[in-house]
Design an enzyme around this catalytic site. Sequence first.
Site, short mmCIF file in Angstrom:
data_model
loop_
_atom_site.label_atom_id
_atom_site.label_comp_id
_atom_site.label_asym_id
_atom_site.label_seq_id
_atom_site.Cartn_x
_atom_site.Cartn_y
_atom_site.Cartn_z
NE ARG A 73 -3.79 0.26 0.38
CZ ARG A 73 -4.74 0.09 -0.71
NH1 ARG A 73 -4.47 0.70 -1.77
NH2 ARG A 73 -5.27 -1.16 -0.67
NE ARG A 98 -2.97 -4.33 -7.63
CZ ARG A 98 -3.57 -3.52 -7.10
NH1 ARG A 98 -3.49 -2.27 -6.62
NH2 ARG A 98 -5.11 -3.73 -6.72
CG HIS A 168 -2.46 3.25 -8.24
ND1 HIS A 168 -2.27 3.96 -6.99
CD2 HIS A 168 -3.49 2.95 -8.44
CE1 HIS A 168 -3.61 3.79 -6.51
NE2 HIS A 168 -4.28 3.36 -7.30
CG ASP A 212 -11.50 7.17 -7.49
OD1 ASP A 212 -12.01 6.01 -7.11
OD2 ASP A 212 -10.88 7.21 -8.48
CD GLU A 271 -3.98 6.38 -9.16
OE1 GLU A 271 -4.59 6.70 -8.23
OE2 GLU A 271 -4.66 5.52 -10.06
O1 TA6 Z 1 -6.65 4.81 -8.53
C1 TA6 Z 1 -8.10 5.09 -8.03
C2 TA6 Z 1 -8.58 3.45 -7.54
O2 TA6 Z 1 -8.91 2.98 -8.71
C3 TA6 Z 1 -9.49 3.59 -6.38
O3 TA6 Z 1 -10.66 3.57 -6.88
C4 TA6 Z 1 -8.94 2.59 -5.23
O4 TA6 Z 1 -9.62 1.57 -5.50
C5 TA6 Z 1 -7.60 2.68 -5.57
O5 TA6 Z 1 -7.44 2.65 -6.95
C6 TA6 Z 1 -6.59 1.61 -4.91
O6 TA6 Z 1 -7.09 0.48 -5.37
P1 TA6 Z 1 -6.41 -0.79 -4.44
O7 TA6 Z 1 -6.94 -2.20 -5.49
O8 TA6 Z 1 -4.92 -0.77 -4.72
O9 TA6 Z 1 -6.90 -0.82 -3.21
#
Ligand code: TA6
Length: 299
Positions: A73, A98, A168, A212, A271
């Site tokens: 994370r 990933r 991301h 978002d 991102e």
């Molecule tokens: O980039 C934004 C997003 O698509 C959010 O909607 C949230 O889901 C985030 O990515 C993180 O996703 P993850 O699967 O890493 O928890």
Amino acid sequence: MDSNSLNEKFAIPDFVSIADVAPNYPIVQISNSHASASIAVHGAQVLSFQPNGEEDLLWVSKTAVYAEGKSVRGGIPICWPWFGTHPDTAMPSHGFARNCFWQLTSVKQDHSGSTEVMLCLEDDIASRSLWPHAFELQLRVSVGKALSLELTMVNRSEEVVDLTAALHSYFDVGDIAGTAVRGLDGVEYIDALQSNRRLTQAGDVRFDAELDRIYQQTAGDEFIDDALRGRSIRLQKQGSDSTVVWNPWIAKSSRMDDFEDGGYRRMVCVETGNMGEDVVRLQADAAHTLGVTISAEKA
Ligand code: TA6
């Protein structure tokens, strides 16, 4: 390959070493005359980038998990070969690249004092069970005054493939309340929190709740202005016509075990990728490179 073998093969004394940050979880640690950085072999995930004299530009949750099968994370997870949720909810969100170990293929120190690390991923039985195409991914990371990532994706199948993808990136900020994302004024975006309504950005992006958004048809530089730190993080994109800006805020971040309490105040995701209507269509044997160069400036 275990850390000891990787270290024997790729370490550069005084500049690069490889060690486990958790059992069987090797991290490439870089320290040169410009900056320090770390890259997990799992997911080819950059976890830190700290220019000398600066605080880390990237954010990683204190409750992050370092284990095979799930991205850390924070840092810069690679979302590929799709961005976001898959129509088949049994499939992993943000693709599979990933969530697995890549191959470390090269570590070099160049004449300017920058360090270059290359990692690659190819299709295998596991990936073909999720996405039935042969492919080759190569990530080139350059650690210098700036951090540069170039993700080259090659279609090794005989079919035409449509891809979405993202670097991301989670950025560290002094306080989200004093943070603005600049460079998206007038850009149309898809609002994931308003049933994917299309709206147009007015001025800088500021944060006072969950946000978002997928900004479309935008290839210009973006800036994360951090008032508390008195710094601006500049993002220069390559091969990317869309950008996602995300902060989960209180409720959503509290539902994620690997998202530290209150962490939403210290991070913002900007991102770099190809998402929404920005789809990459690759003919057989064709390639696309998605990249971003990240640097810090005085605000
Ligand atoms: O980039 C934004 C997003 O698509 C959010 O909607 C949230 O889901 C985030 O990515 C993180 O996703 P993850 O699967 O890493 O928890």
